[in-house]
Design a protein around this motif. Sequence first.
Motif, PDB file in Angstrom:
ATOM      1  N   GLY A  34     -47.000  10.255  19.894  1.00 54.18           N
ATOM      2  CA  GLY A  34     -47.135   8.911  20.430  1.00 54.18           C
ATOM      3  C   GLY A  34     -46.868   8.907  21.926  1.00 54.18           C
ATOM      4  O   GLY A  34     -46.213   9.805  22.463  1.00 54.18           O
ATOM      5  N   MET A  42     -55.884   0.495  14.816  1.00 56.13           N
ATOM      6  CA  MET A  42     -54.720  -0.062  14.126  1.00 56.13           C
ATOM      7  C   MET A  42     -54.168  -1.240  14.923  1.00 56.13           C
ATOM      8  O   MET A  42     -53.934  -1.124  16.128  1.00 56.13           O
ATOM      9  CB  MET A  42     -53.627   1.000  13.958  1.00 56.13           C
ATOM     10  CG  MET A  42     -52.325   0.448  13.371  1.00 56.13           C
ATOM     11  SD  MET A  42     -50.996   1.659  13.335  1.00 56.13           S
ATOM     12  CE  MET A  42     -51.530   2.706  12.006  1.00 56.13           C
ATOM     13  N   ILE A  84     -51.218  -3.355  15.998  1.00 54.27           N
ATOM     14  CA  ILE A  84     -49.772  -3.190  16.068  1.00 54.27           C
ATOM     15  C   ILE A  84     -49.123  -4.572  16.063  1.00 54.27           C
ATOM     16  O   ILE A  84     -49.418  -5.418  16.900  1.00 54.27           O
ATOM     17  CB  ILE A  84     -49.362  -2.426  17.336  1.00 54.27           C
ATOM     18  CG1 ILE A  84     -50.110  -1.091  17.420  1.00 54.27           C
ATOM     19  CG2 ILE A  84     -47.857  -2.203  17.358  1.00 54.27           C
ATOM     20  CD1 ILE A  84     -49.884  -0.171  16.256  1.00 54.27           C
ATOM     21  N   TRP A 123     -45.469  -1.252  12.606  1.00 55.34           N
ATOM     22  CA  TRP A 123     -44.935  -0.573  13.787  1.00 55.34           C
ATOM     23  C   TRP A 123     -44.883   0.925  13.516  1.00 55.34           C
ATOM     24  O   TRP A 123     -43.985   1.420  12.839  1.00 55.34           O
ATOM     25  CB  TRP A 123     -43.542  -1.102  14.102  1.00 55.34           C
ATOM     26  CG  TRP A 123     -42.982  -0.616  15.400  1.00 55.34           C
ATOM     27  CD1 TRP A 123     -42.070   0.387  15.587  1.00 55.34           C
ATOM     28  CD2 TRP A 123     -43.306  -1.111  16.706  1.00 55.34           C
ATOM     29  NE1 TRP A 123     -41.802   0.543  16.920  1.00 55.34           N
ATOM     30  CE2 TRP A 123     -42.545  -0.365  17.629  1.00 55.34           C
ATOM     31  CE3 TRP A 123     -44.154  -2.115  17.177  1.00 55.34           C
ATOM     32  CZ2 TRP A 123     -42.611  -0.594  19.000  1.00 55.34           C
ATOM     33  CZ3 TRP A 123     -44.228  -2.338  18.537  1.00 55.34           C
ATOM     34  CH2 TRP A 123     -43.459  -1.584  19.430  1.00 55.34           C
ATOM     35  N   PRO A 124     -45.828   1.710  14.064  1.00 56.08           N
ATOM     36  CA  PRO A 124     -45.925   3.128  13.700  1.00 56.08           C
ATOM     37  C   PRO A 124     -45.129   4.073  14.589  1.00 56.08           C
ATOM     38  O   PRO A 124     -45.157   5.289  14.384  1.00 56.08           O
ATOM     39  CB  PRO A 124     -47.424   3.394  13.876  1.00 56.08           C
ATOM     40  CG  PRO A 124     -47.793   2.517  15.032  1.00 56.08           C
ATOM     41  CD  PRO A 124     -46.947   1.268  14.891  1.00 56.08           C
ATOM     42  N   TYR A 125     -44.415   3.528  15.584  1.00 59.01           N
ATOM     43  CA  TYR A 125     -43.787   4.385  16.576  1.00 59.01           C
ATOM     44  C   TYR A 125     -42.397   4.841  16.130  1.00 59.01           C
ATOM     45  O   TYR A 125     -41.669   4.105  15.468  1.00 59.01           O
ATOM     46  CB  TYR A 125     -43.679   3.640  17.911  1.00 59.01           C
ATOM     47  CG  TYR A 125     -45.006   3.122  18.402  1.00 59.01           C
ATOM     48  CD1 TYR A 125     -46.057   3.997  18.694  1.00 59.01           C
ATOM     49  CD2 TYR A 125     -45.227   1.752  18.550  1.00 59.01           C
ATOM     50  CE1 TYR A 125     -47.275   3.521  19.132  1.00 59.01           C
ATOM     51  CE2 TYR A 125     -46.449   1.267  19.001  1.00 59.01           C
ATOM     52  CZ  TYR A 125     -47.470   2.157  19.283  1.00 59.01           C
ATOM     53  OH  TYR A 125     -48.685   1.669  19.711  1.00 59.01           O
ATOM     54  N   SER A 176     -55.662   7.027  15.284  1.00 54.27           N
ATOM     55  CA  SER A 176     -55.114   6.109  14.287  1.00 54.27           C
ATOM     56  C   SER A 176     -53.978   5.270  14.861  1.00 54.27           C
ATOM     57  O   SER A 176     -53.755   4.136  14.413  1.00 54.27           O
ATOM     58  CB  SER A 176     -54.618   6.889  13.063  1.00 54.27           C
ATOM     59  OG  SER A 176     -53.642   7.840  13.439  1.00 54.27           O
ATOM     60  N   VAL A 177     -53.257   5.818  15.841  1.00 55.36           N
ATOM     61  CA  VAL A 177     -52.141   5.095  16.458  1.00 55.36           C
ATOM     62  C   VAL A 177     -52.395   4.988  17.958  1.00 55.36           C
ATOM     63  O   VAL A 177     -52.501   6.014  18.644  1.00 55.36           O
ATOM     64  CB  VAL A 177     -50.797   5.798  16.204  1.00 55.36           C
ATOM     65  CG1 VAL A 177     -49.662   5.047  16.898  1.00 55.36           C
ATOM     66  CG2 VAL A 177     -50.524   5.899  14.713  1.00 55.36           C
TER      67      VAL A 177
END
Length: 259
Positions: free
Chosen positions: A122, A1, A3, A8-10, A153-154
Amino acid sequence: MLITEENWPYPTWIAHRGAGKLAPENTLAAFRLGAAHGYRMFECDVKLSADGVPFLLHDDTLTRTSNALLQWGADVSAVGGDHDWGTLSQLDAGSWHSRAFAGEPLPCFENIAHFCLHNGYGLNIEIKPTTGQARQTGTVVAQHAARLWRNASVPPLLSSFDPEALAAAHDTAPHLPRGLLLETLWKGWLETALSLECVAIICDHTLWETSSVTQAQSAGFRCLSYTVNDASKAQRLLDLGVEGFITDRVDLFAPASSQ
């Protein structure tokens, strides 16, 4: 992914060193306690043993957060990076905090990574070099992070106060996102973050004002803050547009309600 500012996945709330001050910092016990409070992302400090194994420790020395002095005596170096992992792994990193955590070991980075990966958590990895080992530490930590998260994925967020360590991480694993940590807004901080292709600026919470947030966001950075332990301070930062909070108070802030 990939970023970016838009992707922004966090989560908003990040548990400092696992569970802040409720458990011995930078231990697996702290991560478990932070998770029990609902946290889905953690911050930790990673440096290298003398034989090149990444492990969790904030200070240069082991004195504050282990029984190294009691175990070895004052004549032996207390610098964590002076000892191989086999020796470090035998230390008690819990008794200094409280009896409940007596015998808790120093964790190697790999074990913490597996805990996070298996549970979908995370991780913000602060590259915390022993003095004089910035480039080596940035390189090795990035190598391990790239390997461990290769199918995730992250990805983890790599951060450091040391631009040399971040540069080494960038050269080693450019696909992993980076954040520049700041305890002062030193001359050239924004230009340095841009040159390192960071995705975030992570400041002492007192440094974020309208002007600094505007500068960072206008340059395409996410604005994160440490160490936010007071509700009024958190609200001030939210009002400014700060987007992430590293906290010791996993018992005060409920992360699920703000993510």
